[in-house]
Motif scaffolding. Structure first.
Motif, PDB file in Angstrom:
ATOM      1  N   SER A 523      50.035  43.272  51.799  1.00 51.43           N
ATOM      2  CA  SER A 523      49.657  44.607  52.080  1.00 51.43           C
ATOM      3  C   SER A 523      50.334  45.370  50.784  1.00 51.43           C
ATOM      4  CB  SER A 523      50.609  45.766  53.150  1.00 51.43           C
ATOM      5  OG  SER A 523      52.281  45.040  52.537  1.00 51.43           O
ATOM      6  N   LYS A 524      50.682  44.959  49.760  1.00 55.92           N
ATOM      7  CA  LYS A 524      50.923  45.224  48.217  1.00 55.92           C
ATOM      8  C   LYS A 524      50.082  45.271  47.740  1.00 55.92           C
ATOM      9  CE  LYS A 524      55.078  47.221  48.861  1.00 55.92           C
ATOM     10  NZ  LYS A 524      55.941  46.893  48.456  1.00 55.92           N
ATOM     11  N   VAL A 525      48.919  44.402  48.199  1.00 55.56           N
ATOM     12  CA  VAL A 525      47.010  44.889  47.352  1.00 55.56           C
ATOM     13  C   VAL A 525      46.829  45.188  48.464  1.00 55.56           C
ATOM     14  CG1 VAL A 525      45.554  42.535  46.427  1.00 55.56           C
ATOM     15  CG2 VAL A 525      48.034  42.635  46.033  1.00 55.56           C
ATOM     16  N   ILE A 526      45.660  46.488  47.563  1.00 53.16           N
ATOM     17  CA  ILE A 526      44.731  47.249  48.561  1.00 53.16           C
ATOM     18  C   ILE A 526      43.138  46.373  47.094  1.00 53.16           C
ATOM     19  CG2 ILE A 526      44.281  49.584  48.785  1.00 53.16           C
ATOM     20  CD1 ILE A 526      46.783  48.168  49.348  1.00 53.16           C
ATOM     21  N   VAL A 527      42.483  46.087  48.646  1.00 55.59           N
ATOM     22  CA  VAL A 527      41.159  45.707  47.980  1.00 55.59           C
ATOM     23  C   VAL A 527      39.869  46.403  48.171  1.00 55.59           C
ATOM     24  CG1 VAL A 527      39.904  43.415  47.899  1.00 55.59           C
ATOM     25  CG2 VAL A 527      42.411  42.765  48.919  1.00 55.59           C
ATOM     26  N   TYR A 528      39.341  46.750  47.097  1.00 53.39           N
ATOM     27  CA  TYR A 528      37.906  47.100  47.600  1.00 53.39           C
ATOM     28  C   TYR A 528      37.184  45.979  46.662  1.00 53.39           C
ATOM     29  CZ  TYR A 528      34.365  50.884  46.627  1.00 53.39           C
ATOM     30  OH  TYR A 528      33.404  51.474  47.085  1.00 53.39           O
ATOM     31  N   SER A 529      36.137  46.127  47.991  1.00 53.84           N
ATOM     32  CA  SER A 529      34.208  45.408  47.194  1.00 53.84           C
ATOM     33  C   SER A 529      33.503  46.025  48.441  1.00 53.84           C
ATOM     34  CB  SER A 529      34.658  43.446  48.203  1.00 53.84           C
ATOM     35  OG  SER A 529      34.346  43.688  49.620  1.00 53.84           O
ATOM     36  N   SER A 530      32.451  46.164  47.722  1.00 55.42           N
ATOM     37  CA  SER A 530      31.849  45.406  45.927  1.00 55.42           C
ATOM     38  C   SER A 530      31.224  46.783  46.127  1.00 55.42           C
ATOM     39  CB  SER A 530      30.867  44.569  45.604  1.00 55.42           C
ATOM     40  OG  SER A 530      31.400  43.647  46.675  1.00 55.42           O
ATOM     41  N   ASP A 531      31.183  47.412  45.098  1.00 61.43           N
ATOM     42  CA  ASP A 531      30.061  48.259  44.440  1.00 61.43           C
ATOM     43  C   ASP A 531      30.070  48.153  43.207  1.00 61.43           C
ATOM     44  OD1 ASP A 531      30.080  51.220  43.078  1.00 61.43           O
ATOM     45  OD2 ASP A 531      31.355  52.398  44.996  1.00 61.43           O
ATOM     46  N   THR A 532      28.886  48.549  42.821  1.00 62.29           N
ATOM     47  CA  THR A 532      28.244  48.242  41.132  1.00 62.29           C
ATOM     48  C   THR A 532      28.590  48.844  40.084  1.00 62.29           C
ATOM     49  OG1 THR A 532      25.726  49.038  41.291  1.00 62.29           O
ATOM     50  CG2 THR A 532      26.012  47.032  41.679  1.00 62.29           C
ATOM     51  N   ASP A 533      29.519  50.002  40.234  1.00 61.79           N
ATOM     52  CA  ASP A 533      29.628  51.400  39.224  1.00 61.79           C
ATOM     53  C   ASP A 533      31.649  50.656  39.547  1.00 61.79           C
ATOM     54  OD1 ASP A 533      28.017  52.856  39.107  1.00 61.79           O
ATOM     55  OD2 ASP A 533      28.516  54.604  39.977  1.00 61.79           O
ATOM     56  N   LEU A 534      31.633  50.555  40.670  1.00 63.40           N
ATOM     57  CA  LEU A 534      33.576  50.524  40.379  1.00 63.40           C
ATOM     58  C   LEU A 534      34.192  48.731  40.787  1.00 63.40           C
ATOM     59  CD1 LEU A 534      34.158  52.995  42.794  1.00 63.40           C
ATOM     60  CD2 LEU A 534      33.773  53.226  40.856  1.00 63.40           C
ATOM     61  N   THR A 535      33.512  47.994  40.567  1.00 63.07           N
ATOM     62  CA  THR A 535      33.699  47.081  41.203  1.00 63.07           C
ATOM     63  C   THR A 535      33.529  45.976  39.494  1.00 63.07           C
ATOM     64  OG1 THR A 535      32.437  46.052  42.824  1.00 63.07           O
ATOM     65  CG2 THR A 535      34.390  47.153  42.912  1.00 63.07           C
ATOM     66  N   PRO A 536      34.157  44.914  39.478  1.00 69.96           N
ATOM     67  CA  PRO A 536      33.466  44.169  38.362  1.00 69.96           C
ATOM     68  C   PRO A 536      32.321  42.869  38.365  1.00 69.96           C
ATOM     69  CG  PRO A 536      35.418  43.091  38.384  1.00 69.96           C
ATOM     70  CD  PRO A 536      35.375  44.511  39.988  1.00 69.96           C
ATOM     71  N   PHE A 537      31.574  42.347  37.894  1.00 76.17           N
ATOM     72  CA  PHE A 537      30.501  41.494  38.173  1.00 76.17           C
ATOM     73  C   PHE A 537      30.826  40.362  39.245  1.00 76.17           C
ATOM     74  CE2 PHE A 537      26.867  38.134  37.494  1.00 76.17           C
ATOM     75  CZ  PHE A 537      25.870  38.766  37.623  1.00 76.17           C
ATOM     76  N   ASP A 538      30.029  40.321  40.181  1.00 75.80           N
ATOM     77  CA  ASP A 538      30.001  38.617  40.962  1.00 75.80           C
ATOM     78  C   ASP A 538      29.035  38.711  41.290  1.00 75.80           C
ATOM     79  OD1 ASP A 538      32.083  37.263  43.382  1.00 75.80           O
ATOM     80  OD2 ASP A 538      30.829  36.919  43.471  1.00 75.80           O
ATOM     81  N   PRO A 539      28.067  37.550  41.449  1.00 74.30           N
ATOM     82  CA  PRO A 539      27.265  37.060  41.424  1.00 74.30           C
ATOM     83  C   PRO A 539      26.952  37.324  43.371  1.00 74.30           C
ATOM     84  CG  PRO A 539      28.052  35.366  41.487  1.00 74.30           C
ATOM     85  CD  PRO A 539      29.506  36.480  41.155  1.00 74.30           C
ATOM     86  N   GLY A 540      27.737  37.359  43.915  1.00 73.06           N
ATOM     87  CA  GLY A 540      27.949  37.971  45.597  1.00 73.06           C
ATOM     88  C   GLY A 540      28.085  36.601  47.062  1.00 73.06           C
ATOM     89  N   ALA A 541      28.080  36.371  47.676  1.00 75.77           N
ATOM     90  CA  ALA A 541      28.437  36.051  48.554  1.00 75.77           C
ATOM     91  C   ALA A 541      27.322  34.511  49.210  1.00 75.77           C
ATOM     92  CB  ALA A 541      29.181  36.700  49.719  1.00 75.77           C
ATOM     93  N   TYR A 542      27.569  33.927  48.436  1.00 74.63           N
ATOM     94  CA  TYR A 542      26.243  32.462  48.495  1.00 74.63           C
ATOM     95  C   TYR A 542      26.846  31.485  47.525  1.00 74.63           C
ATOM     96  CZ  TYR A 542      23.806  33.692  43.738  1.00 74.63           C
ATOM     97  OH  TYR A 542      24.163  34.455  42.675  1.00 74.63           O
ATOM     98  N   ALA A 543      26.305  30.240  48.332  1.00 77.80           N
ATOM     99  CA  ALA A 543      26.583  28.985  47.381  1.00 77.80           C
ATOM    100  C   ALA A 543      28.248  28.309  47.882  1.00 77.80           C
ATOM    101  CB  ALA A 543      26.136  29.412  46.060  1.00 77.80           C
ATOM    102  N   SER A 544      28.779  28.845  48.544  1.00 81.93           N
ATOM    103  CA  SER A 544      29.920  28.873  48.863  1.00 81.93           C
ATOM    104  C   SER A 544      30.818  28.813  47.504  1.00 81.93           C
ATOM    105  CB  SER A 544      30.330  27.058  49.511  1.00 81.93           C
ATOM    106  OG  SER A 544      29.838  27.024  51.018  1.00 81.93           O
ATOM    107  N   SER A 545      31.282  30.024  46.649  1.00 82.17           N
ATOM    108  CA  SER A 545      31.498  30.264  45.738  1.00 82.17           C
ATOM    109  C   SER A 545      33.103  30.909  46.102  1.00 82.17           C
ATOM    110  CB  SER A 545      30.618  30.535  45.018  1.00 82.17           C
ATOM    111  OG  SER A 545      29.749  32.234  45.523  1.00 82.17           O
ATOM    112  N   THR A 546      33.110  31.730  47.188  1.00 80.67           N
ATOM    113  CA  THR A 546      34.157  33.198  46.928  1.00 80.67           C
ATOM    114  C   THR A 546      35.236  32.699  46.365  1.00 80.67           C
ATOM    115  OG1 THR A 546      32.125  34.360  48.324  1.00 80.67           O
ATOM    116  CG2 THR A 546      34.653  35.468  47.742  1.00 80.67           C
ATOM    117  N   THR A 547      35.895  32.309  47.748  1.00 76.25           N
ATOM    118  CA  THR A 547      37.017  30.971  47.111  1.00 76.25           C
ATOM    119  C   THR A 547      37.803  30.537  46.173  1.00 76.25           C
ATOM    120  OG1 THR A 547      36.983  30.793  49.518  1.00 76.25           O
ATOM    121  CG2 THR A 547      39.427  29.714  48.258  1.00 76.25           C
ATOM    122  N   TYR A 548      36.569  29.780  45.920  1.00 74.43           N
ATOM    123  CA  TYR A 548      36.640  29.011  44.692  1.00 74.43           C
ATOM    124  C   TYR A 548      36.781  29.857  43.086  1.00 74.43           C
ATOM    125  CZ  TYR A 548      36.286  25.009  41.282  1.00 74.43           C
ATOM    126  OH  TYR A 548      36.474  24.266  40.332  1.00 74.43           O
TER     127      TYR A 548
END
Ligand code: FES
Ligand code: FES
Lengths: 774, 151
Positions: A523-548
């Motif tokens: 509860s002490k970690v507030i997550v924000y996803s995803s916004d090209t202005d505010l969050t750093p780069f990520d390819p996105g949710a595909y290729a089973s990549s998010t967890t790893y």
């Protein structure tokens, strides 16, 4: 092997489930501006035609119509909707609007009006004259067909992918280890068979939805139900020639994606309309449009040959594939390669293995990314033929698998040869509990007593079928994920990630990874996803990549943040860093009473002394893609008089390394299993003779319901992947792969009938049973 | 046309078109928990309660709501919250696009006082499609919720 954790691998409810259940505004359409123009799209009634003339005058004159767009309004910039990293391995073969229409449902024109009724009326006022062309509807006839689906000269591949549009070929691939023809010739036993898979539809419950407006800084802002906000921004910028800095893409809550929202759908038209009119607009696909005009799984024919020695050593596997990418080539090459690369290494002890074939265009709904991404097609073919081989050898099919399958610390040459669109990456199976998965799965399904079948009445039998599978964890050396952690006064953190929560629980598990490293409650970690202005780069949710991939980025950021707060604590307590002990909440000086809480330290940093903002960044790209593995077993009850069958139990034993969130991981597996069962059992696809999709609503296209199966039994192997965050591998896709083969194998065991074309329907079973009687 | 209805305990006068469906009216009036997932009355996403009965609002003409009591999930916050805790426990949360509709059906079932078994629950929920969860975790959560609230 397992380690003791505080925040990961412990039961943690999703951080957003409550607000979603309570109905708070969250999804794209909930966030559209109230006065948005409503966009409607005129779609082609023909499978293949050239627009000879298009007259929009009457539509434009209708009161309430703001704008009508046709192909004449766009500069011809070819792009791909695929939503992949850049340069894409998919051909740039699509235009925002084009003078050709290539399938029933293809875009002809777009209207934006004050309300839906006006927009629909305007569509009916657009006059189009088509020159009908001969469509190519049978993918086995497509290559070299006299009708060329993409005759235009201004389309191209970004790098060599075998693109040959004049032959209706979107991509081609070929690889061979050893000499497979010779190996098969020298094998004691060879089995040969062809398998067909269908164009499964994603049917995420939230349709494709987008809205756009120009903000007070004169920038184009899109809210989109997308899996790939950063790719969307890039593709819009390149195609519409709007500077990247002038576009912001926000991904709110997404109502399921499964690969279907990796691609661009309504974004291009909404962006173009808002850009031109300066007014907010929105576009929500009807369910019919989702079926008819988004994308599907690639249908394939897979010609398999497999050889073995008398005592059951698999010697060679040869797979020729023909994949149908539909009207456009999104993911044509990469899905095709995964059909080989995430299936064939399962039997890594072969002398030779070959994988080759073509991906062809047809005048049908475009194919694209879909959970499983080729692996489910390949798995159905390979795991069916392995059962056939076992029968020919007189061997138990699970024993045959155990004897030949990949084990921990082993490798396969395929990993180095085949990547996704490019060469692959050599890797060892540092974590592979497939042997445990098979053994445990056999126990759970009671294989010993139930295989192959038991009679339960004079016309009903129960039988067992099984299959094994592997997937990957991200695309090594290509896709990079990043995270930013920010410390706040009072001592809690914001975690900003580009990683795309689409319902799979990534916000929750990424918070858990950060919380574990930082030693705080989730509860002490507030997550924000995803916004090209505010969050750093990520390819996105595909290729089973998010967890790893994204998970490793979060872990790096959290490690850095941890050292930053420790350094600040040392400064405030006036001791060396080495003397600080930190449990996440309190910093203590070793051997002394001096201490300061994180909360006090934060307040001090923000208000009183040494004032500064602490921000940590982490980014990560994989240097390998450790596969999760699983064994799946199904028990069915078949009525031999009708061919109808019930799925009684589906047992899954999965090695995905550490489960960051065991309940959500189970949800990923079970959701995948049931989607795979949909493909195996109920989700039939039909086209009319003119190329129109018949199964274009939820009445005709039947996804699994509350009644489809009786029981799911899911367990995880005790496994730890050193390169993953806290030992984790991916789990998003692995669940979907085994059901088609497991079902086909179970039906064979019950009836002696092998169904080689998905789905395995009672009609097909019954027909084959009748044929057998004659 | 004017329609008088009680929505989540509040009397409202709604201005509606004769051919408008309640899902669209409710969204227009900012009851944004009511969402659309299909155009063939197949998915259950748009479920609301009309006089305590679950109804797909995509097939319910707004004019018919005159004089009726309408409940959306915004109107049962305590129940929805409690149910969500059980969803959290069993890992039944995924995208949640189906959740609000399910919460209303479960609430109606609970209010009806009918007992349930595994089998009757499956049949009761058959109008609610979910593409994410595979259903089993949802069933577990709902059974626990109903068991809890019996006490
Ligand atoms: S929106 Fe699908 S049933 Fe109403
Ligand atoms: S949770 Fe996504 S549809 Fe049910």
């Amino acid at each position: 092997m397992s380690k003791s954790f505080k925040a990961v691998n412990v039961k943690t409810p999703s951080i957003d489930g409550k607000g979603i259940m309570m109905g708070r505004p969250a999804f794209t359409d909930d966030l559209a501006l109230k006065d948005s123009l409503i966009i409607k799209v005129l779609r082609s009634p023909h499978a293949f035609a050239k627009i000879v003339s298009i007259d929009t005058k009457k539509a434009e004159e209708l009161a309430g119509v703001e704008i009508v767009l046709t192909h004449k309004d766009f500069k011809r910039n070819a792009y791909t909707r695929a939503g992949q990293g850049y340069p894409e391995p998919s051909p740039h073969d699509k235009f925002p609007l084009d003078e050709y229409v290539r399938y029933v449902g293809d875009e002809v024109a777009a209207v934006a009006a004050v309300d839906e009724a006006t927009a629909l009326e305007a569509l009916s006022l657009i006059e189009v004259e088509y020159e009908k062309l001969t469509p190519v509807l049978d993918f086995e006839q497509a290559k070299g067909h006299e009708s060329i689906i993409h005759p235009e000269e201004d389309i191209y591949e970004m790098f060599p992918i075998g693109f040959d549009p004049k032959k209706n070929v979107a991509a081609a691939y070929s690889m061979e280890v050893g000499d497979v023809e010779r190996t098969l010739k020298e094998s004691d036993v060879v089995v040969e068979e062809s398998f067909y898979t269908q164009a499964q539809a994603h049917v995420m419950l939230e349709p494709h939805t987008v809205n756009a407006h120009i903000d007070y800084q004169d920038r184009l802002v899109l809210y989109s139900a997308t899996q790939t906000p950063f790719h969307v921004r890039r593709i819009l910028s390149q195609t519409l020639e709007i500077p990247l800095s002038k576009i912001r893409v926000i991904k709110p809550r997404v109502g399921g994606g499964f690969g279907g929202k990796q691609a661009i759908h309504g974004e291009m038209l909404a962006a173009a309309i808002t850009k031109r009119t300066g007014k907010p607009s929105k576009l929500t696909y009807t369910r019919k449009e989702v079926f008819e005009s988004s994308c599907t799984r690639h249908p394939m024919r897979l010609d398999m040959k497999i050889g073995a020695t008398k005592d059951g050593k698999i010697t060679g596997i040869d797979c020729y594939g023909l994949s149908d990418t539909g009207a456009y080539g999104e993911h044509a090459l990469t899905v095709f390669m995964v059909t080989g690369s995430k299936v064939l290494p399962l039997y890594n002890k072969v002398d030779s293995v070959r994988f080759h074939g073509d991906v062809v265009y047809t005048n049908t709904v475009s194919s694209g990314a879909f959970r499983g991404y080729g692996a489910i097609q390949g798995n159905y073919a390979l795991e069916s033929i392995v059962d056939m081989l076992a029968e020919k050898l007189g061997m138990d099919p699970m024993e045959l698998r155990q004897k030949n399958m990949i084990l921990e610390n082993e490798t396969s040459p395929i990993f180095e040869i085949m990547g996704e669109g490019t060469e692959g990456t050599a890797m060892n199976m540092d974590s592979c509990k497939l042997d445990y998965c098979v053994k445990r799965g056999m126990e759970l399904i009671d294989y010993k007593n139930k295989y192959p079948k038991r009679k339960v009445s004079d016309h009903k039998v129960r039988s067992i079928g099984g299959a094994i599978a592997m997937q990957g964890s991200g695309i090594p050396y290509i896709d990079m994920g990043a995270a930013i952690l920010k410390l706040n006064d009072d001592g809690f953190y914001n975690l900003m990630v580009g990683a795309t929560e689409i319902g799979q629980g990534s916000d929750t598990i990424l918070a858990q990874i950060a919380a574990e490293q930082l030693g705080v409650d989730v509860s002490k970690v507030i997550v924000y996803s995803s916004d090209t202005d505010l969050t750093p780069f990520d390819p996105g949710a595909y290729a089973s990549s998010t967890t790893y991939v994204s998970g490793n980025a979060v872990l790096k950021a959290a490690k850095e943040m941890r050292s930053m707060v420790i350094a600040e604590a040392a400064r405030s307590l006036e001791v060396d860093i080495e003397r600080i002990e930190f449990d996440g909440e309190v910093f203590r000086v070793k051997g002394e009473d001096d201490k300061i809480t994180l909360s006090d330290l934060s307040n001090r940093l923000y208000y009183n002394e040494d004032q500064k903002q602490l921000v940590a960044t982490g980014s990560y790209y994989g240097t390998k893609s450790p596969p999760p593995f699983m064994a799946g077993f199904v028990e069915v009850e078949v009525d031999l008089e009708t061919g109808e069958y019930d799925v009684l139990d589906y047992v899954s034993v999965v090695d995905c390394g550490t489960t960051i969130n065991p309940e959500l991981a189970r949800g990923q597996v079970e959701g995948g299993i049931v989607q795979g069962l949909g493909m195996a059992v109920t989700e039939d696809v039909h086209y009319a003779k003119n190329g129109k999709l018949i199964t274009s609503d939820m009445l005709n296209y039947k996804i699994p319901t509350n009644l489809t199966l009786k029981k799911l039994t899911t367990e995880f192997a005790d496994s730890y992947e050193e390169s993953g965050p806290y030992g984790a591998k991916s789990v998003g896709e692995i669940g979907i792969d085994t059901p088609p083969a497991a079902i086909a194998n179970a039906i064979y065991n019950a009836t002696g009938v092998r169904i080689k074309t998905l789905p395995v329907t009672s009609e097909k079973i019954l027909k084959r049973l009748k044929d057998k009687e004659i | 046309m004017k329609v008088n209805a009680t929505i989540n305990g509040m009397k409202r006068v709604l201005d509606v078109q004769p051919d408008e469906y309640l899902v669209d009216t409710l969204r227009r009036y900012n009851y944004l928990s009511v969402r659309r997932g299909c155009d063939t009355t197949s998915c259950g996403v748009c479920t609301i309660l009309v006089d305590d009965q679950p109804v797909p609002s995509c097939a319910y003409l707004s004019v018919r709501a005159d004089g009726k009591t309408i409940t959306t999930v915004e109107g049962i916050p305590k129940h929805a919250e409690k149910l969500s805790e059980h969803f959290g426990e069993t890992g039944a949360d995924q995208c949640g696009f189906c959740n609000s509709g399910i919460a209303l059906s479960v609430y109606a079932l609970q209010k009806s006082g009918k007992g349930i078994t595994d089998e009757t629950l499956r049949h009761y929920l058959v109008g609610h499609l979910c593409r994410c969860t595979g259903y089993q975790a949802q069933h577990q959560a709902i059974k626990k919720y109903l068991g809890d609230s019996d006490e």
